[in-house]
Structure formats: C-alpha cells, structure tokens
Scaffold this motif. Structure first.
Motif, PDB file in Angstrom:
ATOM      1  N   ARG A  21       0.830  -1.211   0.000  1.00 44.45           N
ATOM      2  CA  ARG A  21       0.000   0.000   0.000  1.00 44.45           C
ATOM      3  C   ARG A  21       0.867   1.265   0.000  1.00 44.45           C
ATOM      4  NH1 ARG A  21      -5.141  -0.586   1.123  1.00 44.45           N
ATOM      5  NH2 ARG A  21      -6.468   1.126   1.740  1.00 44.45           N
ATOM      6  N   ASN A  24       2.149   1.888  -3.441  1.00 43.53           N
ATOM      7  CA  ASN A  24       1.150   2.541  -4.299  1.00 43.53           C
ATOM      8  C   ASN A  24       1.033   4.032  -3.972  1.00 43.53           C
ATOM      9  OD1 ASN A  24       0.721   0.102  -5.444  1.00 43.53           O
ATOM     10  ND2 ASN A  24      -1.296  -0.248  -4.579  1.00 43.53           N
ATOM     11  N   GLU A  25       1.095   4.345  -2.688  1.00 43.62           N
ATOM     12  CA  GLU A  25       1.034   5.766  -2.270  1.00 43.62           C
ATOM     13  C   GLU A  25       2.196   6.540  -2.869  1.00 43.62           C
ATOM     14  OE1 GLU A  25       0.825   6.449   2.003  1.00 43.62           O
ATOM     15  OE2 GLU A  25      -0.731   4.904   2.110  1.00 43.62           O
ATOM     16  N   ARG A  28       1.652   7.040  -6.565  1.00 43.80           N
ATOM     17  CA  ARG A  28       0.625   8.061  -6.797  1.00 43.80           C
ATOM     18  C   ARG A  28       1.196   9.458  -6.586  1.00 43.80           C
ATOM     19  NH1 ARG A  28      -2.858   4.828  -3.703  1.00 43.80           N
ATOM     20  NH2 ARG A  28      -3.922   3.449  -5.139  1.00 43.80           N
ATOM     21  N   GLN A  31       4.160  10.100  -9.385  1.00 42.04           N
ATOM     22  CA  GLN A  31       4.030   9.645 -10.777  1.00 42.04           C
ATOM     23  C   GLN A  31       4.123  10.790 -11.797  1.00 42.04           C
ATOM     24  OE1 GLN A  31       0.290   7.721 -11.541  1.00 42.04           O
ATOM     25  NE2 GLN A  31      -0.896   9.139 -10.335  1.00 42.04           N
TER      26      GLN A  31
ATOM     27  N   HIS B  67      -3.996   4.175 -15.440  1.00 40.92           N
ATOM     28  CA  HIS B  67      -3.727   2.971 -14.645  1.00 40.92           C
ATOM     29  C   HIS B  67      -2.244   2.794 -14.350  1.00 40.92           C
ATOM     30  CE1 HIS B  67      -7.861   2.035 -15.166  1.00 40.92           C
ATOM     31  NE2 HIS B  67      -7.755   2.064 -16.473  1.00 40.92           N
ATOM     32  N   VAL B  69      -0.404   3.389 -11.723  1.00 46.02           N
ATOM     33  CA  VAL B  69      -0.064   2.769 -10.431  1.00 46.02           C
ATOM     34  C   VAL B  69      -0.193   1.250 -10.551  1.00 46.02           C
ATOM     35  CG1 VAL B  69      -0.680   2.605  -7.984  1.00 46.02           C
ATOM     36  CG2 VAL B  69      -0.804   4.803  -9.149  1.00 46.02           C
ATOM     37  N   PHE B  70      -1.262   0.834 -11.184  1.00 46.45           N
ATOM     38  CA  PHE B  70      -1.486  -0.598 -11.356  1.00 46.45           C
ATOM     39  C   PHE B  70      -0.401  -1.212 -12.258  1.00 46.45           C
ATOM     40  CE2 PHE B  70      -3.385  -3.852 -14.148  1.00 46.45           C
ATOM     41  CZ  PHE B  70      -3.533  -4.856 -13.199  1.00 46.45           C
ATOM     42  N   ALA B  73       2.705  -1.655 -10.263  1.00 44.21           N
ATOM     43  CA  ALA B  73       2.573  -2.751  -9.293  1.00 44.21           C
ATOM     44  C   ALA B  73       2.719  -4.094 -10.004  1.00 44.21           C
ATOM     45  CB  ALA B  73       1.225  -2.654  -8.590  1.00 44.21           C
ATOM     46  N   ASP B 161      -4.206  -4.379  -4.613  1.00 44.45           N
ATOM     47  CA  ASP B 161      -3.154  -4.710  -3.677  1.00 44.45           C
ATOM     48  C   ASP B 161      -3.787  -5.456  -2.501  1.00 44.45           C
ATOM     49  OD1 ASP B 161      -3.682  -3.088  -1.381  1.00 44.45           O
ATOM     50  OD2 ASP B 161      -2.717  -1.375  -2.343  1.00 44.45           O
TER      51      ASP B 161
END
Lengths: 217, 199
Positions: A21, A24-25, A28, A31, B67, B69-70, B73, B161
């Motif tokens: 998580r 991902n933060e 984000r 990016q 997308h 971030v996806f 990942a 996630d």
C-alpha cells in the motif's frame, strides 16, 4: 500533496517493510513528476517514457532498503530517474546509429544522398507526428529537447524545467558544479539556436556527437 | 582541461548566464541593462533564450496514463517473480503439493483417518458465481485446494493490492474471510460454505 519530513520517514519505513500500500502511495505521489521528468529527458518519446518511468519505480522499491536518507526522497528518486534515462538515451543513440549506418551502407554510392543531404533516419526520432502535432509549446519542447545533446538536455531539464538549485542538480547527477554550469551554458546556447530555427519554421539540427564539447570551461 | 574561472575577466556571455540565473547584484544588473542597450545582438540572444525557456515551461507537467499505479505494481510483481531463484520456487512448490496432499487426505478420511468423507472437492467445487465474483477482482492462481469442514480454501492472486483486496473480501456483504495475506500480494481465502452452493 507534499509530505512533511515526518510523514516521509513513516512512508519510507513502510516501504522498507515491503508494504504494498505504501508503494502505491509513493507511486501516486510522484508519478506525475517522474513521468514528466523522464518524458523531457527522453525528448518527449512517450512510449519510452512510460516504460522508463515504470522501471524507475520498480528500482525505487527494490533499492529502498539502501536509501540512507542523506538526501530527500524526491532527490533520490530523481537520481534514479536520471540514471535510467542516461541508459535509455545511450541505447536509443546506439540503435539510431546502427540504423543510420545500415541506411548509408544500403545507399552507398547513391547520388540521392550527396553532401549536404540529410538522411531521413536522422530525423526519425521523435517522429514527425510528435514534432508537428500539438500546440506550439509541445512542438517546441519535442524539437528543442531533441536537438540538445543528452548530457546538455539533462541539465537544461533539471534547471530550467524542474527549477532545481545547482546543489541539488550536483547531488542528482553526480557531476561537479563546474561541469553542471558548463553543460547548462552549452545547453542554453543550443536552446537559443533551436528557438531561432523553430521561429523560422525550420527543424533545429541535432547534436549527435558522442561526447559534447563542453568539459573544460 | 579546466581553466580557473576567477583568473579570466567575465565575458558578456557569462554575464548573460548569471543574469538568467538571477545571480547579478542590483548594481551589476543595472550595468548589464545598459550593456544590453548598447549591444542589440546580446539583447536578441537574451530574448531568444528567455522565449525558449518560457516555451519549454509552458508545456507544463504531464500525467501518466490512468492505470499507471497498477501498471507499476504489476511490473514490480513480475520482476520479483523473475528474480526469485528457481530453487526457492521449487521448494515452495514441493511444500504446497505436500500440504495439498495432506489436506486432501484429511478431507477424505478425517483427522483419525477412519471415516471417508464425501466432502472431497476439486476445482469444480467452486461455483460459476463464486468464480465470477473472485475473477472480478482477482486472477485465480490455484483454486479449491481442499474442502475442510465448512470451507473451501482458495488461493488467489489479486489484481488489487493485498489490503484493498482484503477490505473488499471482508467488507459488508462480503463472502470471503481471508485467512492469510501473503507478502507477495496473494491472499489465502476461506470461502464460506454458504457461497459454495451445491455442497
């Protein structure tokens, strides 16, 4: 959203623990900055920029355990991005050179490519669709950045577009301050030529030399 | 070859650089403004550089695709899989198979090994609706390992996630109760008997 130093420390700790998580933060949050930086360093080659930006974050995730916190997290991420772009630019340069050589071999002796005639392959990247589409600024960015030598482009982007102070550019690039200033000087001069060519509706010529002639000012 | 800068008198070019960097003192700046008035070629160069930079800045920041971030990942996951040594994967596979056999045996014969049980299950034990529900958020990696008592143990590789998946799986009206969130992003789920219709 900018994190406070405390929030950043917490985020780094979570990243070190392998918290998906938190990863991902981080993506984000950074990016847009990373993608824009990479896009400009690769002269607006969008496909390569998307690929390299992903590589940057994967490297960040893999190397976060080695991040000692000597610099800001964003500086460290910039450094990773710059290194990835250097490698990609070298690869693109080699690929273009091979294609150019192949083209010249194929057309050796052909009168159509006499002195002063520019091979269409030299103008292959970023491609006419990128250079001649879009608004004026976009067209200029693609043409002007592509005309700079990658080593000059790197400093011009960090200084003029990212607005970073010299100290941070030194930290990111690992170059000496004199080299940074010298490359910026050359880069700005090339940018000036690119602007004058652009204003006259011409395509600026590219600096395709292997090594820029700048070290030593 | 590096020449020490402080031994050379400053050229108009160098002053131009310092001007662009905002490094001139008020006095130097006033002097440079006068120099620009006297030297139209230098003034034209300054203007060209300022306009070039202004155009560059006008392009502004860019956003990656929606997308992103996806995508990152997924790339990180595939990198991890690619980098993990084959030996370790083999050990995990062997342990998983052994566990599967043991669980199947217990499911067949009970703990004491006596009573054969009809609750043995296979992939088919997962109903189509269960499967669709899981596939809406996850890629099924290996499913319906065994049926133990009232539950199917299902292993899935979520496309969300782990935590997002966990909250989806356990939120209001959810059918699943995760029993383990694995570090590689997979989640072991217990599917309640009620959702596995037909058993």
């Amino acid at each position: 959203m900018n994190l406070t130093p405390d929030q950043e420390r917490v985020l780094i700790e979570r990243l070190r623990r392998g918290d998906g998580r938190a990863f991902n933060e981080l993506v984000r949050q950074h990016q847009s900055t990373v993608y824009t930086l990479v896009l400009r360093l690769l002269s607006n080659r969008r496909e390569d920029a998307l690929d390299v930006s992903q590589e940057v974050f994967v490297t960040v995730f893999r190397a976060i355990a080695d991040f000692r916190g000597d610099s800001r997290l964003s500086t460290w991420i910039h450094r990773i991005a710059v290194n990835h772009c250097r490698n990609r630019n070298k690869y693109l340069g080699r690929r273009q050179e091979r294609r150019h050589d192949a083209f010249e071999d194929k057309h050796e002796g052909s009168s159509a490519l006499g002195a002063g005639v520019v091979s269409p392959l030299r103008g292959e990247m970023p491609g006419p669709e990128q250079v001649y589409e879009g608004n004026e600024a976009e067209r200029f960015v693609a043409a002007a950045l592509d005309s700079l030598h990658p080593e000059h482009r790197e400093i011009v982007v960090l200084r003029e577009l990212e607005g970073l102070p010299y100290e941070e550019i030194v930290e990111i690039t690992g170059l000496k301050i004199g080299t940074v200033k010298s490359r910026l000087f050359r880069g700005r001069a090339a940018l000036e030529s690119a602007y004058l060519a652009f204003r006259e509706g011409k395509r600026p010529s590219r600096d395709t030399s292997e090594k820029p002639k700048d070290e030593g000012r | 070859m590096t020449e020490p800068e402080d031994e050379l008198p400053e050229t108009p070019e160098e002053r131009l650089e310092r001007y662009l960097d905002g490094d001139l003192s008020p006095e130097e700046r006033a002097g440079f403004d006068q120099e620009l008035n006297r030297n139209p070629s230098l003034a034209a160069r300054l203007e060209a550089r300022q306009r070039a930079v202004s155009l560059l800045r006008r392009a502004g920041p860019e956003r990656p695709p929606k997308h992103f971030v996806f995508m990152v990942a997924e790339r990180a996951r595939s990198e991890r899989r690619r980098r993990s040594p084959v030996g370790a994967e083999l050990v995990v596979a062997i342990i998983s198979v052994a566990l599967l056999i043991a669980l199947s045996w217990v499911a067949f014969h009970g703990i004491d090994g006596s009573a054969p049980s009809p609750s043995v299950t296979s992939e088919k034990a997962l109903t189509e609706s269960d499967r669709r529900l899981i596939e809406s958020v996850a890629t099924i990696d290996s499913i319906a390992v065994a049926k133990t008592g009232t539950a199917l143990i299902v292993r899935v590789r979520p496309t969300l996630d782990a935590r997002e998946f966990e909250s989806w799986a356990t939120g209001p009206g959810a059918h699943f109760r995760p029993i383990t969130a694995l570090p590689d992003g997979r989640v072991d789920l217990t599917v309640s008997e009620a959702t596995s219709t037909g058993h």
